[in-house]
Design a protein around this motif. Structure first.
Motif, PDB file in Angstrom:
ATOM      1  N   VAL A  21      35.287  37.041  42.078  1.00 45.76           N
ATOM      2  CA  VAL A  21      35.500  36.177  43.234  1.00 45.76           C
ATOM      3  C   VAL A  21      34.507  36.535  44.331  1.00 45.76           C
ATOM      4  O   VAL A  21      34.233  37.719  44.578  1.00 45.76           O
ATOM      5  N   SER A  22      33.960  35.535  44.980  1.00 41.17           N
ATOM      6  CA  SER A  22      32.967  35.777  46.023  1.00 41.17           C
ATOM      7  C   SER A  22      33.568  36.569  47.184  1.00 41.17           C
ATOM      8  O   SER A  22      34.781  36.553  47.421  1.00 41.17           O
ATOM      9  N   THR A  23      32.693  37.252  47.890  1.00 39.11           N
ATOM     10  CA  THR A  23      33.123  38.036  49.055  1.00 39.11           C
ATOM     11  C   THR A  23      33.797  37.140  50.091  1.00 39.11           C
ATOM     12  O   THR A  23      34.797  37.522  50.708  1.00 39.11           O
ATOM     13  N   GLU A  25      35.527  34.344  49.637  1.00 39.05           N
ATOM     14  CA  GLU A  25      36.885  33.985  49.234  1.00 39.05           C
ATOM     15  C   GLU A  25      37.820  35.187  49.307  1.00 39.05           C
ATOM     16  O   GLU A  25      38.976  35.065  49.707  1.00 39.05           O
ATOM     17  N   LYS A  26      37.314  36.345  48.901  1.00 36.53           N
ATOM     18  CA  LYS A  26      38.139  37.552  48.969  1.00 36.53           C
ATOM     19  C   LYS A  26      38.500  37.872  50.416  1.00 36.53           C
ATOM     20  O   LYS A  26      39.642  38.228  50.724  1.00 36.53           O
ATOM     21  N   ASP A  27      37.545  37.707  51.317  1.00 30.67           N
ATOM     22  CA  ASP A  27      37.812  37.957  52.738  1.00 30.67           C
ATOM     23  C   ASP A  27      38.830  36.960  53.286  1.00 30.67           C
ATOM     24  O   ASP A  27      39.656  37.309  54.140  1.00 30.67           O
ATOM     25  N   ALA A  28      38.774  35.719  52.782  1.00 31.71           N
ATOM     26  CA  ALA A  28      39.745  34.703  53.224  1.00 31.71           C
ATOM     27  C   ALA A  28      41.155  35.089  52.791  1.00 31.71           C
ATOM     28  O   ALA A  28      42.127  34.952  53.555  1.00 31.71           O
ATOM     29  N   LEU A  29      41.281  35.576  51.564  1.00 26.47           N
ATOM     30  CA  LEU A  29      42.591  36.028  51.079  1.00 26.47           C
ATOM     31  C   LEU A  29      43.090  37.225  51.891  1.00 26.47           C
ATOM     32  O   LEU A  29      44.271  37.322  52.226  1.00 26.47           O
ATOM     33  N   LYS A  30      42.171  38.139  52.229  1.00 26.79           N
ATOM     34  CA  LYS A  30      42.542  39.289  53.053  1.00 26.79           C
ATOM     35  C   LYS A  30      43.010  38.837  54.432  1.00 26.79           C
ATOM     36  O   LYS A  30      43.942  39.418  55.011  1.00 26.79           O
ATOM     37  N   ALA A  31      42.368  37.790  54.962  1.00 23.43           N
ATOM     38  CA  ALA A  31      42.769  37.264  56.274  1.00 23.43           C
ATOM     39  C   ALA A  31      44.190  36.713  56.218  1.00 23.43           C
ATOM     40  O   ALA A  31      44.980  36.897  57.155  1.00 23.43           O
ATOM     41  N   ILE A  32      44.535  36.034  55.106  1.00 28.11           N
ATOM     42  CA  ILE A  32      45.901  35.536  54.923  1.00 28.11           C
ATOM     43  C   ILE A  32      46.883  36.704  54.836  1.00 28.11           C
ATOM     44  O   ILE A  32      47.945  36.697  55.451  1.00 28.11           O
ATOM     45  N   PRO A  50      41.147  44.162  41.591  1.00 30.41           N
ATOM     46  CA  PRO A  50      40.468  42.856  41.524  1.00 30.41           C
ATOM     47  C   PRO A  50      41.408  41.734  41.975  1.00 30.41           C
ATOM     48  O   PRO A  50      42.625  41.797  41.749  1.00 30.41           O
ATOM     49  N   VAL A  51      40.832  40.723  42.589  1.00 28.20           N
ATOM     50  CA  VAL A  51      41.615  39.589  43.089  1.00 28.20           C
ATOM     51  C   VAL A  51      42.449  38.970  41.973  1.00 28.20           C
ATOM     52  O   VAL A  51      43.576  38.515  42.192  1.00 28.20           O
ATOM     53  N   GLN A  52      41.922  38.974  40.764  1.00 35.41           N
ATOM     54  CA  GLN A  52      42.631  38.390  39.626  1.00 35.41           C
ATOM     55  C   GLN A  52      43.992  39.043  39.391  1.00 35.41           C
ATOM     56  O   GLN A  52      44.862  38.449  38.755  1.00 35.41           O
ATOM     57  N   GLU A  53      44.182  40.236  39.911  1.00 32.69           N
ATOM     58  CA  GLU A  53      45.437  40.961  39.712  1.00 32.69           C
ATOM     59  C   GLU A  53      46.396  40.823  40.895  1.00 32.69           C
ATOM     60  O   GLU A  53      47.495  41.361  40.866  1.00 32.69           O
ATOM     61  N   TRP A  54      45.993  40.080  41.915  1.00 27.89           N
ATOM     62  CA  TRP A  54      46.859  39.911  43.078  1.00 27.89           C
ATOM     63  C   TRP A  54      47.935  38.870  42.759  1.00 27.89           C
ATOM     64  O   TRP A  54      47.634  37.753  42.317  1.00 27.89           O
ATOM     65  N   GLN A  55      49.173  39.228  42.989  1.00 21.94           N
ATOM     66  CA  GLN A  55      50.308  38.359  42.690  1.00 21.94           C
ATOM     67  C   GLN A  55      50.172  37.008  43.403  1.00 21.94           C
ATOM     68  O   GLN A  55      49.951  36.943  44.610  1.00 21.94           O
ATOM     69  N   GLY A  56      50.301  35.926  42.623  1.00 19.70           N
ATOM     70  CA  GLY A  56      50.294  34.591  43.209  1.00 19.70           C
ATOM     71  C   GLY A  56      48.924  33.963  43.380  1.00 19.70           C
ATOM     72  O   GLY A  56      48.825  32.807  43.785  1.00 19.70           O
ATOM     73  N   VAL A  57      47.879  34.710  43.062  1.00 18.78           N
ATOM     74  CA  VAL A  57      46.516  34.173  43.178  1.00 18.78           C
ATOM     75  C   VAL A  57      46.035  33.750  41.796  1.00 18.78           C
ATOM     76  O   VAL A  57      46.005  34.552  40.862  1.00 18.78           O
ATOM     77  N   SER A  58      45.670  32.485  41.662  1.00 17.18           N
ATOM     78  CA  SER A  58      45.140  31.979  40.387  1.00 17.18           C
ATOM     79  C   SER A  58      43.628  31.848  40.494  1.00 17.18           C
ATOM     80  O   SER A  58      43.118  31.250  41.443  1.00 17.18           O
ATOM     81  N   VAL A  59      42.946  32.432  39.514  1.00 14.91           N
ATOM     82  CA  VAL A  59      41.484  32.411  39.509  1.00 14.91           C
ATOM     83  C   VAL A  59      41.001  31.801  38.202  1.00 14.91           C
ATOM     84  O   VAL A  59      41.491  32.139  37.121  1.00 14.91           O
ATOM     85  N   LYS A  60      40.084  30.884  38.311  1.00 25.28           N
ATOM     86  CA  LYS A  60      39.466  30.297  37.127  1.00 25.28           C
ATOM     87  C   LYS A  60      37.968  30.529  37.225  1.00 25.28           C
ATOM     88  O   LYS A  60      37.327  30.058  38.165  1.00 25.28           O
ATOM     89  N   GLY A  61      37.441  31.262  36.231  1.00 24.84           N
ATOM     90  CA  GLY A  61      36.051  31.674  36.347  1.00 24.84           C
ATOM     91  C   GLY A  61      35.935  32.645  37.509  1.00 24.84           C
ATOM     92  O   GLY A  61      36.575  33.682  37.534  1.00 24.84           O
ATOM     93  N   ASP A  62      35.174  32.286  38.500  1.00 24.72           N
ATOM     94  CA  ASP A  62      35.045  33.140  39.680  1.00 24.72           C
ATOM     95  C   ASP A  62      35.567  32.448  40.939  1.00 24.72           C
ATOM     96  O   ASP A  62      35.221  32.815  42.054  1.00 24.72           O
ATOM     97  N   LYS A  63      36.440  31.449  40.755  1.00 24.10           N
ATOM     98  CA  LYS A  63      36.908  30.650  41.889  1.00 24.10           C
ATOM     99  C   LYS A  63      38.426  30.743  42.038  1.00 24.10           C
ATOM    100  O   LYS A  63      39.163  30.648  41.055  1.00 24.10           O
TER     101      LYS A  63
END
Length: 310
Positions: A21-23, A25-32, A50-63
């Motif tokens: 996941v791009s920096t 997008e990751k920063d946006a999730l951290k802001a939430i 990794p963001v892929q392991e964060w509960q409730g976050v769905s990632v497809k590819g790198d998005k």
């Protein structure tokens, strides 16, 4: 040497397959996370994983394409940075304690299909920018404290199927642009403070199956055009200030199963209407001393002829 090359090649393939996941997008999730007291969530995030392991976050590819944090004790507000999650298709923040409002940066989420922030503590008016969400099919903001008017831009959500704004503090009139929502199936805006007449343009929303606008401050007669909604199964308009006679073509709504019109100022004998709509399963037919208290359709007269009822 050959083994090293194979290992490098495998690593590159893995990286391309799963990505990161791009920096931004990751920063946006951290802001939430930070703006909603992430450390106190029922199920929190380990920001070192990794963001892929964060509960409730769905990632497809790198998005990041999905965010589901319902029933998770979020307290605080939705930050502007949510607009950086430009690939989101689904947001579900149902049943938390989020306050404030929907940030204007929401307009950046062009792929968003579902926005559910129902059962929270939102109070700010909806931003006009909500109309930029052209892919949106489900907008669920019920059981909040949202104030202000329903923005005119709501009519730009041309793919919308459900609009659930009930149990809020919306004021003003229902925008005539509601008629632009040709794919809308459910209009649920009961228990607000919406006033004015029901716009005749509502007949352009041909897909409507449910209209629930009870417990508001609507007034005037029902527009004749409502009889053009051939798919309508539920019409719930109780506890408003409608008056006069119901449209004389009401009997053409042959799919109606629920018709609740009590606590208005309709006139006439509506036992006849009950007979003309044999598929009704719910009908608030109130009779006192053999006098019907709510009306039906024994006249073609409608205030529409006096001008536009928007």
């Amino acid at each position: 040497m050959k083994t090293a090359k194979l290992t490098l090649l495998f690593s590159l393939v893995t990286l391309l397959s799963f990505g990161s996941v791009s920096t931004k997008e990751k920063d946006a999730l951290k802001a939430i996370y930070n703006s909603t007291n992430g450390a106190l969530w029922r199920v929190t995030w380990d920001l070192n994983k990794p963001v892929q392991e964060w509960q409730g976050v769905s990632v497809k590819g790198d998005k990041v394409i999905g965010l589901n944090l319902e029933f998770n004790n979020l307290r605080g507000f939705i930050p502007e940075e949510i607009g950086d999650l430009v690939h989101l298709k689904h947001i579900n923040l149902f049943r938390n304690k989020i306050s404030g409002g929907i940030p204007s940066s929401i307009q950046n989420l062009k792929s968003l299909v579902t926005l559910n922030v129902a059962f929270n503590m939102l109070s700010n008016p909806l931003p006009q920018e909500i109309g930029e969400l052209k892919s949106l099919k489900n907008l669920k903001l019920f059981m909040n404290r949202i104030s202000g008017e329903i923005p005119l831009s709501i009519g730009e959500l041309t793919n919308l199927n459900t609009l659930e704004l009930y149990n809020n503090e919306f004021t003003g009139e229902l925008p005539s642009t509601i008629g632009q929502l040709s794919k809308l199936k459910e209009l649920l805006i009961s228990s607000n403070q919406i006033t004015g007449k029901l716009p005749s343009t509502i007949s352009n929303a041909k897909g409507l199956i449910v209209i629930s606008i009870f417990e508001n401050n609507f007034f005037g007669v029902l527009p004749n055009s409502i009889c053009d909604l051939a798919n309508l199964e539920e019409l719930v308009i109780s506890n408003n200030a409608f008056y006069g006679k119901l449209p004389n073509q009401m009997s053409s709504l042959t799919n109606l199963k629920v018709l609740l019109i009590n606590n208005n100022e309709f006139k006439g004998n509506y036992a006849q209407l009950r007979m003309q709509l044999p598929n009704l399963k719910q009908f608030d037919f109130v009779e006192e001393r053999n006098q019907s208290m709510i009306a039906t359709l024994d006249s073609e007269e409608d205030e529409d002829k006096d001008g536009d009822d928007n």
